[in-house]
Design an enzyme around this catalytic site. Sequence first.
Site, PDB file in Angstrom:
ATOM      1  N   GLU A   1      -1.926  -0.189 -11.625  1.00 32.68           N
ATOM      2  CA  GLU A   1      -3.277   0.305 -11.871  1.00 32.68           C
ATOM      3  C   GLU A   1      -4.301  -0.679 -11.303  1.00 32.68           C
ATOM      4  OE1 GLU A   1      -5.884   1.968 -15.569  1.00 32.68           O
ATOM      5  OE2 GLU A   1      -3.862   1.224 -15.986  1.00 32.68           O
TER       6      GLU A   1
ATOM      7  N   HIS B   1     -13.656  -2.591   9.705  1.00 34.79           N
ATOM      8  CA  HIS B   1     -13.524  -3.568   8.620  1.00 34.79           C
ATOM      9  C   HIS B   1     -12.092  -4.091   8.546  1.00 34.79           C
ATOM     10  CE1 HIS B   1     -12.494   0.431   7.474  1.00 34.79           C
ATOM     11  NE2 HIS B   1     -12.196   0.164   6.218  1.00 34.79           N
TER      12      HIS B   1
ATOM     13  N   GLY C   1      -2.353   6.094   6.013  1.00 33.04           N
ATOM     14  CA  GLY C   1      -3.396   5.788   7.001  1.00 33.04           C
ATOM     15  C   GLY C   1      -3.506   4.285   7.215  1.00 33.04           C
ATOM     16  N   LYS C   2      -3.465   3.532   6.123  1.00 33.04           N
ATOM     17  CA  LYS C   2      -3.511   2.069   6.257  1.00 33.04           C
ATOM     18  C   LYS C   2      -2.256   1.570   6.969  1.00 33.04           C
ATOM     19  CE  LYS C   2      -6.041   0.999   1.949  1.00 33.04           C
ATOM     20  NZ  LYS C   2      -5.943   0.243   0.682  1.00 33.04           N
TER      21      LYS C   2
ATOM     22  N   GLY D   1      -9.281   9.049   4.997  1.00 34.14           N
ATOM     23  CA  GLY D   1     -10.371   8.775   4.057  1.00 34.14           C
ATOM     24  C   GLY D   1     -11.701   9.369   4.510  1.00 34.14           C
ATOM     25  N   TYR D   2     -12.723   8.540   4.512  1.00 33.40           N
ATOM     26  CA  TYR D   2     -14.082   8.988   4.829  1.00 33.40           C
ATOM     27  C   TYR D   2     -14.390   8.933   6.334  1.00 33.40           C
ATOM     28  CZ  TYR D   2     -14.724   8.407  -0.209  1.00 33.40           C
ATOM     29  OH  TYR D   2     -14.605   8.519  -1.572  1.00 33.40           O
ATOM     30  N   ASP D   3     -13.373   8.680   7.163  1.00 23.87           N
ATOM     31  CA  ASP D   3     -13.623   8.540   8.607  1.00 23.87           C
ATOM     32  C   ASP D   3     -14.408   9.713   9.211  1.00 23.87           C
ATOM     33  OD1 ASP D   3     -12.587   6.017   8.925  1.00 23.87           O
ATOM     34  OD2 ASP D   3     -10.615   6.693   9.581  1.00 23.87           O
TER      35      ASP D   3
ATOM     36  N   THR E   1       0.841  -1.202   0.000  1.00 25.69           N
ATOM     37  CA  THR E   1       0.000   0.000   0.000  1.00 25.69           C
ATOM     38  C   THR E   1       0.868   1.241   0.000  1.00 25.69           C
ATOM     39  OG1 THR E   1      -1.750   1.209   1.151  1.00 25.69           O
ATOM     40  CG2 THR E   1      -0.175   0.083   2.544  1.00 25.69           C
TER      41      THR E   1
ATOM     42  N   ASP F   1      -7.453  -3.980  -0.151  1.00 28.46           N
ATOM     43  CA  ASP F   1      -8.302  -3.150  -0.995  1.00 28.46           C
ATOM     44  C   ASP F   1      -9.592  -2.922  -0.221  1.00 28.46           C
ATOM     45  OD1 ASP F   1      -8.176  -1.764  -3.587  1.00 28.46           O
ATOM     46  OD2 ASP F   1     -10.115  -2.708  -3.855  1.00 28.46           O
TER      47      ASP F   1
HETATM   48  P1  ITT Z   1      -3.445   1.644  -1.748  1.00 25.42           P
HETATM   49  O1  ITT Z   1      -4.174   1.154  -2.979  1.00 25.42           O
HETATM   50  O2  ITT Z   1      -2.075   2.119  -2.019  1.00 25.42           O
HETATM   51  O3  ITT Z   1      -3.534   0.658  -0.618  1.00 25.42           O
HETATM   52  P2  ITT Z   1      -5.657   3.498  -1.618  1.00 25.42           P
HETATM   53  O4  ITT Z   1      -6.052   4.581  -0.672  1.00 25.42           O
HETATM   54  O5  ITT Z   1      -5.685   3.833  -3.092  1.00 25.42           O
HETATM   55  O6  ITT Z   1      -4.206   2.961  -1.194  1.00 25.42           O
HETATM   56  P3  ITT Z   1      -7.817   1.630  -2.008  1.00 25.42           P
HETATM   57  O7  ITT Z   1      -7.691   1.593  -3.475  1.00 25.42           O
HETATM   58  O8  ITT Z   1      -8.071   0.354  -1.261  1.00 25.42           O
HETATM   59  O9  ITT Z   1      -6.537   2.240  -1.313  1.00 25.42           O
HETATM   60  O10 ITT Z   1      -8.961   2.686  -1.655  1.00 25.42           O
HETATM   61  C1  ITT Z   1      -9.495   2.693  -0.386  1.00 25.42           C
HETATM   62  C2  ITT Z   1     -10.218   4.002  -0.150  1.00 25.42           C
HETATM   63  O11 ITT Z   1     -11.398   3.725   0.617  1.00 25.42           O
HETATM   64  C3  ITT Z   1      -9.363   4.929   0.712  1.00 25.42           C
HETATM   65  O12 ITT Z   1      -8.560   5.779  -0.083  1.00 25.42           O
HETATM   66  C4  ITT Z   1     -10.412   5.656   1.506  1.00 25.42           C
HETATM   67  O13 ITT Z   1     -10.940   6.711   0.734  1.00 25.42           O
HETATM   68  C5  ITT Z   1     -11.502   4.601   1.688  1.00 25.42           C
HETATM   69  N1  ITT Z   1     -11.259   3.844   2.945  1.00 25.42           N
HETATM   70  C6  ITT Z   1     -10.844   2.570   3.080  1.00 25.42           C
HETATM   71  N2  ITT Z   1     -10.689   2.244   4.369  1.00 25.42           N
HETATM   72  C7  ITT Z   1     -11.020   3.347   5.066  1.00 25.42           C
HETATM   73  C8  ITT Z   1     -11.046   3.654   6.445  1.00 25.42           C
HETATM   74  O14 ITT Z   1     -10.671   2.780   7.359  1.00 25.42           O
HETATM   75  N3  ITT Z   1     -11.441   4.871   6.792  1.00 25.42           N
HETATM   76  C9  ITT Z   1     -11.807   5.778   5.877  1.00 25.42           C
HETATM   77  N4  ITT Z   1     -11.789   5.595   4.562  1.00 25.42           N
HETATM   78  C10 ITT Z   1     -11.394   4.369   4.150  1.00 25.42           C
END
Ligand code: ITT
Length: 213
Positions: free
Chosen positions: A40, A182, A12-13, A155-157, A8, A69
């Site tokens: 991609e 999740h 945040g992750k 993110g949307y937290d 990733t 994901d």
């Molecule tokens: P990587 O692919 O590099 O892991 P990314 O942010 O692009 O990073 P994703 O494609 O999985 O990851 O998109 C996940 C999106 O969903 C993330 O950018 C947030 O907008 C949202 N999201 C996922 N988990 C979340 C969380 O715990 N809290 C808030 N938003 C979250």
Amino acid sequence: MRQIVLATNNPGKVREFNAALTGYHLEIVPQSAFNVPEIEETGLTFIENAILKARNAAQYTGLPALADDSGLTVDALHGAPGVYSARYAGICADDRLNIVRLLNELRNTPAEQRTARFHCVLALLQHDADPTPLIFQARWEGMITFEPYGSGGFGYDPVFLVLDEGQTAAELDLAVKNRLSHRGQALAQLVKALGTSSDFWNQATVAAMQSTG
Ligand code: ITT
């Protein structure tokens, strides 16, 4: 310590993985440490995208790879933004712009119809040609607020209301979010599965020895 590359680029992750996986004899190294090029995300499902990301990192590093994901599905938006959560406001979008778009799409949706959930799929590959990836998935139910609250998480937290807590995910301590979320629930499944599977590590070791010749 077992080394796993974390596929990733989302800090945040990375924070949440590090907090959830300390004390398990795993060394989780983010893919940025190996300059893994971004891939991609062409899948139509969280599972496809998680496997794509993990395979890319495993191929580049020769290490077992773990990818996440994840995304938000909103009932009033027929499941959007879904797999497009990270780029809901466009390919150059950031968290703030994604939230602006989400609140705008929901501007006429009353409180009781703002049900939503986060999804997380984790894919763990022993090596890039692993035909049997381990997959863990979980969801977290909530409601979308009318404005953002809190400054934690990502993110949307700030707009994801956790009903039992009466707070948004951005107002929760990291430890509380990791217990409920999740991602936290999917990680708990992963920890349990790895704890009972020496097989995973044996095969990963063989694959690493083969790739280094
Ligand atoms: P990587 O692919 O590099 O892991 P990314 O942010 O692009 O990073 P994703 O494609 O999985 O990851 O998109 C996940 C999106 O969903 C993330 O950018 C947030 O907008 C949202 N999201 C996922 N988990 C979340 C969380 O715990 N809290 C808030 N938003 C979250």
